[in-house]
Design a protein around this motif. Sequence first.
Motif, mmCIF file in Angstrom:
data_model
loop_
_atom_site.group_PDB
_atom_site.id
_atom_site.type_symbol
_atom_site.label_atom_id
_atom_site.label_comp_id
_atom_site.label_asym_id
_atom_site.label_seq_id
_atom_site.Cartn_x
_atom_site.Cartn_y
_atom_site.Cartn_z
ATOM 1 N N PRO A 162 0.838 -1.261 0.006
ATOM 2 C CA PRO A 162 -0.054 0.054 0.024
ATOM 3 C C PRO A 162 0.873 1.220 0.021
ATOM 4 C CG PRO A 162 0.028 -0.929 2.210
ATOM 5 C CD PRO A 162 0.800 -1.847 1.264
ATOM 6 N N PRO A 163 0.322 2.356 -0.392
ATOM 7 C CA PRO A 163 0.883 3.464 -0.485
ATOM 8 C C PRO A 163 1.426 4.248 0.936
ATOM 9 C CG PRO A 163 -1.237 3.991 -1.006
ATOM 10 C CD PRO A 163 -1.039 2.333 -0.926
ATOM 11 N N ALA A 164 2.291 5.083 1.061
ATOM 12 C CA ALA A 164 2.733 5.300 2.509
ATOM 13 C C ALA A 164 1.562 6.016 3.253
ATOM 14 C CB ALA A 164 4.137 6.366 2.384
ATOM 15 N N GLY A 165 1.593 5.740 4.335
ATOM 16 C CA GLY A 165 0.360 6.642 5.099
ATOM 17 C C GLY A 165 -0.793 5.867 5.120
ATOM 18 N N SER A 166 -1.056 4.792 4.346
ATOM 19 C CA SER A 166 -2.317 3.906 4.097
ATOM 20 C C SER A 166 -2.774 3.372 5.448
ATOM 21 C CB SER A 166 -2.145 2.929 3.232
ATOM 22 O OG SER A 166 -3.207 2.104 2.979
ATOM 23 N N GLY A 167 -4.012 2.945 5.686
ATOM 24 C CA GLY A 167 -4.622 2.253 6.669
ATOM 25 C C GLY A 167 -4.260 0.813 6.499
ATOM 26 N N TYR A 168 -3.915 0.448 5.361
ATOM 27 C CA TYR A 168 -3.732 -1.073 4.862
ATOM 28 C C TYR A 168 -2.083 -1.261 5.434
ATOM 29 C CZ TYR A 168 -7.951 -0.860 1.937
ATOM 30 O OH TYR A 168 -9.299 -0.787 1.590
ATOM 31 N N SER A 169 -2.027 -2.261 6.254
ATOM 32 C CA SER A 169 -0.762 -2.439 6.745
ATOM 33 C C SER A 169 -0.145 -3.494 5.823
ATOM 34 C CB SER A 169 -0.695 -2.989 8.140
ATOM 35 O OG SER A 169 -1.442 -4.173 8.231
ATOM 36 N N GLN A 170 -0.752 -4.238 5.092
ATOM 37 C CA GLN A 170 -0.111 -5.422 4.159
ATOM 38 C C GLN A 170 -0.286 -5.315 2.725
ATOM 39 O OE1 GLN A 170 1.781 -7.550 6.134
ATOM 40 N NE2 GLN A 170 1.125 -6.324 7.821
ATOM 41 N N ARG A 171 0.159 -6.101 1.900
ATOM 42 C CA ARG A 171 -0.066 -6.101 0.448
ATOM 43 C C ARG A 171 -1.113 -7.106 0.130
ATOM 44 N NH1 ARG A 171 5.293 -8.639 0.533
ATOM 45 N NH2 ARG A 171 4.983 -11.050 -0.015
ATOM 46 N N ASN A 172 -1.568 -8.068 1.019
ATOM 47 C CA ASN A 172 -2.477 -8.894 0.796
ATOM 48 C C ASN A 172 -3.210 -9.434 2.006
ATOM 49 O OD1 ASN A 172 -4.413 -10.584 -0.699
ATOM 50 N ND2 ASN A 172 -3.078 -12.437 -0.398
ATOM 51 N N PHE A 173 -4.732 -9.451 2.279
ATOM 52 C CA PHE A 173 -5.165 -9.753 3.098
ATOM 53 C C PHE A 173 -6.140 -11.015 2.674
ATOM 54 C CE2 PHE A 173 -4.249 -5.521 3.732
ATOM 55 C CZ PHE A 173 -4.111 -5.206 5.039
ATOM 56 N N CYS A 174 -6.246 -12.195 3.379
ATOM 57 C CA CYS A 174 -6.781 -13.232 2.857
ATOM 58 C C CYS A 174 -7.468 -14.377 3.644
ATOM 59 C CB CYS A 174 -5.770 -14.413 2.126
ATOM 60 S SG CYS A 174 -4.775 -15.085 3.041
ATOM 61 N N ASP A 175 -8.879 -14.621 3.572
ATOM 62 C CA ASP A 175 -9.698 -15.494 4.274
ATOM 63 C C ASP A 175 -10.096 -16.694 3.581
ATOM 64 O OD1 ASP A 175 -9.937 -13.333 6.086
ATOM 65 O OD2 ASP A 175 -11.828 -12.660 5.363
ATOM 66 N N LEU A 176 -9.882 -17.835 4.309
ATOM 67 C CA LEU A 176 -10.420 -18.997 4.055
ATOM 68 C C LEU A 176 -12.031 -19.013 4.096
ATOM 69 C CD1 LEU A 176 -9.639 -21.896 3.315
ATOM 70 C CD2 LEU A 176 -10.027 -22.325 5.827
ATOM 71 N N ALA A 177 -12.850 -19.302 3.067
ATOM 72 C CA ALA A 177 -14.131 -19.028 2.885
ATOM 73 C C ALA A 177 -14.935 -20.298 2.068
ATOM 74 C CB ALA A 177 -14.592 -17.717 1.940
ATOM 75 N N GLY A 178 -14.987 -21.357 2.954
ATOM 76 C CA GLY A 178 -15.571 -22.592 2.229
ATOM 77 C C GLY A 178 -14.685 -23.551 2.177
ATOM 78 N N VAL A 179 -15.155 -24.861 2.839
ATOM 79 C CA VAL A 179 -14.224 -26.122 2.802
ATOM 80 C C VAL A 179 -15.015 -27.237 2.505
ATOM 81 C CG1 VAL A 179 -13.010 -27.476 4.428
ATOM 82 C CG2 VAL A 179 -12.720 -25.302 4.601
ATOM 83 N N TRP A 180 -14.251 -28.188 1.757
ATOM 84 C CA TRP A 180 -14.854 -29.534 1.282
ATOM 85 C C TRP A 180 -13.515 -30.375 1.550
ATOM 86 C CZ3 TRP A 180 -12.432 -32.431 -3.128
ATOM 87 C CH2 TRP A 180 -13.291 -33.557 -3.088
ATOM 88 N N VAL A 181 -14.267 -31.566 2.140
ATOM 89 C CA VAL A 181 -13.387 -32.679 2.410
ATOM 90 C C VAL A 181 -13.512 -33.767 1.344
ATOM 91 C CG1 VAL A 181 -12.829 -34.452 4.160
ATOM 92 C CG2 VAL A 181 -13.603 -32.156 5.051
ATOM 93 N N ASP A 182 -12.261 -34.274 0.846
ATOM 94 C CA ASP A 182 -12.243 -35.105 -0.033
ATOM 95 C C ASP A 182 -12.321 -36.409 0.531
ATOM 96 O OD1 ASP A 182 -11.644 -36.883 -2.093
ATOM 97 O OD2 ASP A 182 -9.663 -36.202 -2.609
#
Length: 344
Positions: free
Chosen positions: A137-157
Motif C-alpha cells: 500500500p502507499p505510504a500512510g495507508s490504513g492498509y498494513s499489508q499487500r494482501n489480506f486473505c480469508d478461508l471461505a468455504g471448505v470441502w473434504v475429499d
Amino acid sequence: MSARRSILVTALAALALTLTGGGGGVAAGAPSAEDTPAAAATYTVTVGSKGSWTHPDDTPAAPYLDKDGTFYFQQAHALYGATQPRRWTFYTGTDFDTATRSSAISDAVDPANSNDRNNDTTWRCNNSATGLESTAPPAGSGYSQRNFCDLAGVWVDPDTGAWYGLVHNEFTPQPFGDGVHYDGIDSAVSTDQGRTWRITSHVITYPYSTKRGDTAAFPQQTYHYGDGDPRLFVDIASGYFYVYYGSRIVEKGGGWKAFHAHVARAPISGKMAPGSWRKWYDGAWTEPGVGGRESNMVPVEASGSTGYTPVPDEYDPANAGTVSQQVAAGLMPPTSPLFVIEKM
C-alpha cells in the motif's frame, strides 16, 4: 440450524438447480444429461424467528463434514491495521449450536515455518499465490499489508481426507488513490485436517488488470474491483461445486458504487483444480475461472427472463462517466439484488 441459515441453504440449493436446468433452465441450450435432475424439485422457504449467533466474524461460518463424519465450521477475518488480528478459526461439535472453537486447529503452527499459523495469517497471505503478485500500500495507508486473505468455504475429499478450501484475497490496496483494493479467489489444501495450509493457485479471477495505477487498462473514471466474497455450495446430486461470488465497480479516488453477482462451477471430481472451473457467461458455462468473462446475475422477472445482464450492457472500462452516470445511460448494470446472496 437457525432460521437464517436454513433460508440460505434452501435458497442456494434452488439457485443451483435453476442454473443446471432443474428449476427453469436459464442456461442457454438444452441441459445435458449430467446436469438434469431425475425429477424437477420444488422448494418452499419459510421464515421463523431470528436465531441467536454467538460467533460473528467477517467471513460467514461455512459448515463441512470431515472424513469420519465429524461436523466442523470455519470462518475468518483479516483486519487491515498493523496490530489487528488476521485469523482462520475452526469450530467443531454436533451442529452449529453446540460447536466450540478447536484450539488444536485454530492455534496450529506450521512446524516447518513458525511464521505460518492459523491464528496469524499475515505471512500466509503475503506469501500466497496472490500475495506474491501484489504490491504494498502507499505510504500512510490504513492498509498494513499487500494482501489480506480469508478461508471461505471448505470441502473434504472422501477419497483422501484432504481439506480443500477457497481463499478470498484483498490485495494491492488503494490502486488508484481510493479507499479499497482488488479481489481474487485462490484455492488451498490441508493434508493434516486444517492445521497447516498451502494456498496453491488462482481459481477465479476477473479478465482485467490488477496492477497498481494501470491507466491503460482503466483509462476512465472507474475500475473493476475484481472477484471475491465466495460462497461455496457442494451439490453432490449434480456432481459440481458452485461458487457464488461478487464484483464491484469503483470510482477512482472514491469507493465502490455498483455491486454485481456471479457464479462459477467445477466438477467435484476435479477437487477444485484451477483449470476445472467455468464461469456462467451469456447463459452458458463457457468461460474459464481464471481471467474469464462473467455475467451479472439478476432475478428472473417479466422485464428479463434470462437471469443475467445482456452482454452489451455489462461494464466496459473504456466507457467514460461516473458509476451513476453509466448506470443511467445503460452502460453498466446497477447493483444486483443477488449480490452476496447469503446476506438476506
